[in-house]
Design a protein around this motif. Structure first.
Motif, PDB file in Angstrom:
ATOM      1  N   GLY A   5       0.837  -1.183   0.000  1.00  0.00           N
ATOM      2  CA  GLY A   5       0.000   0.000   0.000  1.00  0.00           C
ATOM      3  C   GLY A   5       0.876   1.237   0.000  1.00  0.00           C
ATOM      4  O   GLY A   5       1.812   1.348  -0.795  1.00  0.00           O
ATOM      5  N   ALA A   6       0.609   2.147   0.945  1.00  0.00           N
ATOM      6  CA  ALA A   6       1.368   3.394   1.044  1.00  0.00           C
ATOM      7  C   ALA A   6       2.575   3.276   1.980  1.00  0.00           C
ATOM      8  O   ALA A   6       3.212   4.281   2.280  1.00  0.00           O
ATOM      9  CB  ALA A   6       0.446   4.515   1.518  1.00  0.00           C
ATOM     10  N   GLN A   7       2.883   2.072   2.429  1.00  0.00           N
ATOM     11  CA  GLN A   7       4.059   1.845   3.281  1.00  0.00           C
ATOM     12  C   GLN A   7       5.228   1.388   2.416  1.00  0.00           C
ATOM     13  O   GLN A   7       5.153   0.337   1.772  1.00  0.00           O
ATOM     14  CB  GLN A   7       3.761   0.793   4.349  1.00  0.00           C
ATOM     15  N   VAL A   8       6.285   2.198   2.380  1.00  0.00           N
ATOM     16  CA  VAL A   8       7.503   1.803   1.680  1.00  0.00           C
ATOM     17  C   VAL A   8       8.223   0.806   2.584  1.00  0.00           C
ATOM     18  O   VAL A   8       8.637   1.145   3.691  1.00  0.00           O
ATOM     19  CB  VAL A   8       8.410   3.021   1.378  1.00  0.00           C
ATOM     20  N   GLU A   9       8.330  -0.415   2.119  1.00  0.00           N
ATOM     21  CA  GLU A   9       8.951  -1.473   2.916  1.00  0.00           C
ATOM     22  C   GLU A   9      10.444  -1.582   2.656  1.00  0.00           C
ATOM     23  O   GLU A   9      11.192  -2.051   3.515  1.00  0.00           O
ATOM     24  CB  GLU A   9       8.285  -2.823   2.619  1.00  0.00           C
ATOM     25  N   MET A  10      10.873  -1.170   1.470  1.00  0.00           N
ATOM     26  CA  MET A  10      12.285  -1.274   1.116  1.00  0.00           C
ATOM     27  C   MET A  10      12.595  -0.340  -0.037  1.00  0.00           C
ATOM     28  O   MET A  10      11.773  -0.168  -0.937  1.00  0.00           O
ATOM     29  CB  MET A  10      12.640  -2.718   0.750  1.00  0.00           C
ATOM     30  N   LEU A  11      13.754   0.275   0.028  1.00  0.00           N
ATOM     31  CA  LEU A  11      14.274   1.104  -1.052  1.00  0.00           C
ATOM     32  C   LEU A  11      15.788   0.940  -1.022  1.00  0.00           C
ATOM     33  O   LEU A  11      16.434   1.303  -0.039  1.00  0.00           O
ATOM     34  CB  LEU A  11      13.895   2.577  -0.878  1.00  0.00           C
ATOM     35  N   PHE A  12      16.325   0.354  -2.079  1.00  0.00           N
ATOM     36  CA  PHE A  12      17.766   0.110  -2.157  1.00  0.00           C
ATOM     37  C   PHE A  12      18.264   0.505  -3.531  1.00  0.00           C
ATOM     38  O   PHE A  12      17.588   0.276  -4.534  1.00  0.00           O
ATOM     39  CB  PHE A  12      18.091  -1.364  -1.853  1.00  0.00           C
ATOM     40  N   VAL A  13      19.467   1.085  -3.545  1.00  0.00           N
ATOM     41  CA  VAL A  13      20.075   1.589  -4.772  1.00  0.00           C
ATOM     42  C   VAL A  13      21.453   0.958  -4.914  1.00  0.00           C
ATOM     43  O   VAL A  13      22.179   0.770  -3.929  1.00  0.00           O
ATOM     44  CB  VAL A  13      20.171   3.130  -4.733  1.00  0.00           C
ATOM     45  N   GLU A  14      21.803   0.640  -6.151  1.00  0.00           N
ATOM     46  CA  GLU A  14      23.138   0.129  -6.468  1.00  0.00           C
ATOM     47  C   GLU A  14      24.161   1.166  -5.992  1.00  0.00           C
ATOM     48  O   GLU A  14      24.027   2.355  -6.314  1.00  0.00           O
ATOM     49  CB  GLU A  14      23.239  -0.076  -7.987  1.00  0.00           C
ATOM     50  N   ASN A  64      21.494   4.252  10.351  1.00  0.00           N
ATOM     51  CA  ASN A  64      21.845   4.493   8.951  1.00  0.00           C
ATOM     52  C   ASN A  64      21.635   5.980   8.643  1.00  0.00           C
ATOM     53  O   ASN A  64      20.634   6.363   8.037  1.00  0.00           O
ATOM     54  CB  ASN A  64      20.990   3.603   8.038  1.00  0.00           C
ATOM     55  N   PRO A  65      22.579   6.833   9.056  1.00  0.00           N
ATOM     56  CA  PRO A  65      22.382   8.276   8.890  1.00  0.00           C
ATOM     57  C   PRO A  65      22.290   8.728   7.438  1.00  0.00           C
ATOM     58  O   PRO A  65      21.625   9.718   7.142  1.00  0.00           O
ATOM     59  CB  PRO A  65      23.593   8.898   9.607  1.00  0.00           C
ATOM     60  N   GLN A  66      22.930   8.000   6.507  1.00  0.00           N
ATOM     61  CA  GLN A  66      22.830   8.373   5.092  1.00  0.00           C
ATOM     62  C   GLN A  66      21.382   8.274   4.624  1.00  0.00           C
ATOM     63  O   GLN A  66      20.883   9.153   3.917  1.00  0.00           O
ATOM     64  CB  GLN A  66      23.698   7.468   4.227  1.00  0.00           C
ATOM     65  N   ALA A  67      20.710   7.188   4.988  1.00  0.00           N
ATOM     66  CA  ALA A  67      19.322   7.000   4.575  1.00  0.00           C
ATOM     67  C   ALA A  67      18.420   8.033   5.239  1.00  0.00           C
ATOM     68  O   ALA A  67      17.530   8.603   4.595  1.00  0.00           O
ATOM     69  CB  ALA A  67      18.850   5.589   4.889  1.00  0.00           C
ATOM     70  N   LEU A  68      18.639   8.291   6.520  1.00  0.00           N
ATOM     71  CA  LEU A  68      17.826   9.285   7.224  1.00  0.00           C
ATOM     72  C   LEU A  68      17.947  10.643   6.543  1.00  0.00           C
ATOM     73  O   LEU A  68      16.945  11.310   6.271  1.00  0.00           O
ATOM     74  CB  LEU A  68      18.244   9.368   8.690  1.00  0.00           C
ATOM     75  N   THR A  69      19.171  11.049   6.225  1.00  0.00           N
ATOM     76  CA  THR A  69      19.385  12.328   5.533  1.00  0.00           C
ATOM     77  C   THR A  69      18.688  12.336   4.177  1.00  0.00           C
ATOM     78  O   THR A  69      18.047  13.325   3.799  1.00  0.00           O
ATOM     79  CB  THR A  69      20.894  12.597   5.375  1.00  0.00           C
ATOM     80  N   PHE A  70      18.800  11.239   3.438  1.00  0.00           N
ATOM     81  CA  PHE A  70      18.136  11.141   2.133  1.00  0.00           C
ATOM     82  C   PHE A  70      16.626  11.351   2.284  1.00  0.00           C
ATOM     83  O   PHE A  70      16.032  12.156   1.563  1.00  0.00           O
ATOM     84  CB  PHE A  70      18.416   9.781   1.486  1.00  0.00           C
ATOM     85  N   TYR A  71      16.002  10.628   3.211  1.00  0.00           N
ATOM     86  CA  TYR A  71      14.551  10.744   3.372  1.00  0.00           C
ATOM     87  C   TYR A  71      14.143  12.137   3.847  1.00  0.00           C
ATOM     88  O   TYR A  71      13.120  12.664   3.405  1.00  0.00           O
ATOM     89  CB  TYR A  71      14.020   9.668   4.312  1.00  0.00           C
ATOM     90  N   GLU A  72      14.928  12.736   4.722  1.00  0.00           N
ATOM     91  CA  GLU A  72      14.609  14.103   5.153  1.00  0.00           C
ATOM     92  C   GLU A  72      14.676  15.060   3.970  1.00  0.00           C
ATOM     93  O   GLU A  72      13.836  15.958   3.855  1.00  0.00           O
ATOM     94  CB  GLU A  72      15.560  14.529   6.272  1.00  0.00           C
ATOM     95  N   ARG A  73      15.626  14.856   3.071  1.00  0.00           N
ATOM     96  CA  ARG A  73      15.714  15.702   1.869  1.00  0.00           C
ATOM     97  C   ARG A  73      14.534  15.478   0.931  1.00  0.00           C
ATOM     98  O   ARG A  73      14.245  16.336   0.091  1.00  0.00           O
ATOM     99  CB  ARG A  73      17.028  15.448   1.136  1.00  0.00           C
ATOM    100  N   GLN A  74      13.883  14.340   1.060  1.00  0.00           N
ATOM    101  CA  GLN A  74      12.699  14.042   0.245  1.00  0.00           C
ATOM    102  C   GLN A  74      11.420  14.449   0.971  1.00  0.00           C
ATOM    103  O   GLN A  74      10.326  14.019   0.618  1.00  0.00           O
ATOM    104  CB  GLN A  74      12.655  12.547  -0.106  1.00  0.00           C
ATOM    105  N   ASP A  75      11.547  15.258   2.010  1.00  0.00           N
ATOM    106  CA  ASP A  75      10.432  15.823   2.782  1.00  0.00           C
ATOM    107  C   ASP A  75       9.709  14.820   3.665  1.00  0.00           C
ATOM    108  O   ASP A  75       8.536  15.026   4.010  1.00  0.00           O
ATOM    109  CB  ASP A  75       9.435  16.554   1.873  1.00  0.00           C
TER     110      ASP A  75
END
Length: 168
Positions: A89-98, A129-140
């Motif tokens: 649904g509207a829950q992102v369960e996983m997001l991974f990038v090469e 995982n501070p890199q991911a946290l920063t990424f998501y904060e930048r995505q609002d």
């Protein structure tokens, strides 16, 4: 990568719904991404989780999207996965990038793809995982809660985040 190079990369990006045939390649991508970002996990824990990702988590999400790029200099339809996102649904369960595609807009493109489908998104991110946290904060995305344990009861705290679509 320059802004023009990133724009060219994103124009070459194709997002499609993944199938079971993609799971092995996506699990391998998951491992490379986790090894590059999840420093708090031991190699043994990554290996254990890899099997769960391949056998349970990838097949278990409602919808899985893969972002593909054509190899440089090729016009043939051969593609390789640059990243993937899985949602229930509207829950992102996983997001991974090469890892070689980090900071080139692939994660943002995948999020924008699912944002077009949902006026509100939620997700959990490892606090370690501070890199991911920063990424998501930048995505609002905003932190709206915290759990001391991950979804499997392991001592990997999660931050619960929410993105709300444009408000008038």
């Amino acid at each position: 990568m320059s802004g023009a190079d990133e724009k060219a990369l994103l124009q070459a990006l194709r997002i499609r719904q993944a199938t079971a045939c993609d799971h092995a390649a996506l699990a391998d991508l998951w491992r490379r991404s986790v090894e590059a970002t999840h420093y708090f996990l031991s190699s043994g824990e990554v290996e254990r989780l890899f099997h769960d990702v391949h056998n349970t988590y990838l097949p278990g999400v409602e919808i899985l999207w893969v972002a593909e790029l054509a190899p440089c200099g090729q016009t043939a339809p051969a593609q390789h996965a640059a990243g993937f996102i899985g949602c229930n649904g509207a829950q992102v369960e996983m997001l991974f990038v090469e890892p070689r595609c980090f900071r080139h807009g692939v994660g943002r493109a995948l999020l924008e793809h699912v944002r077009a489908l949902h006026p509100r998104l939620t997700l959990d991110v490892n606090e370690q995982n501070p890199q991911a946290l920063t990424f998501y904060e930048r995505q609002d995305f905003k932190v709206v809660g915290r759990s001391a344990l991950d979804g499997q009861g392991n001592p990997y705290p999660l931050l619960h985040m929410e993105w709300q679509g444009e408000t008038a």
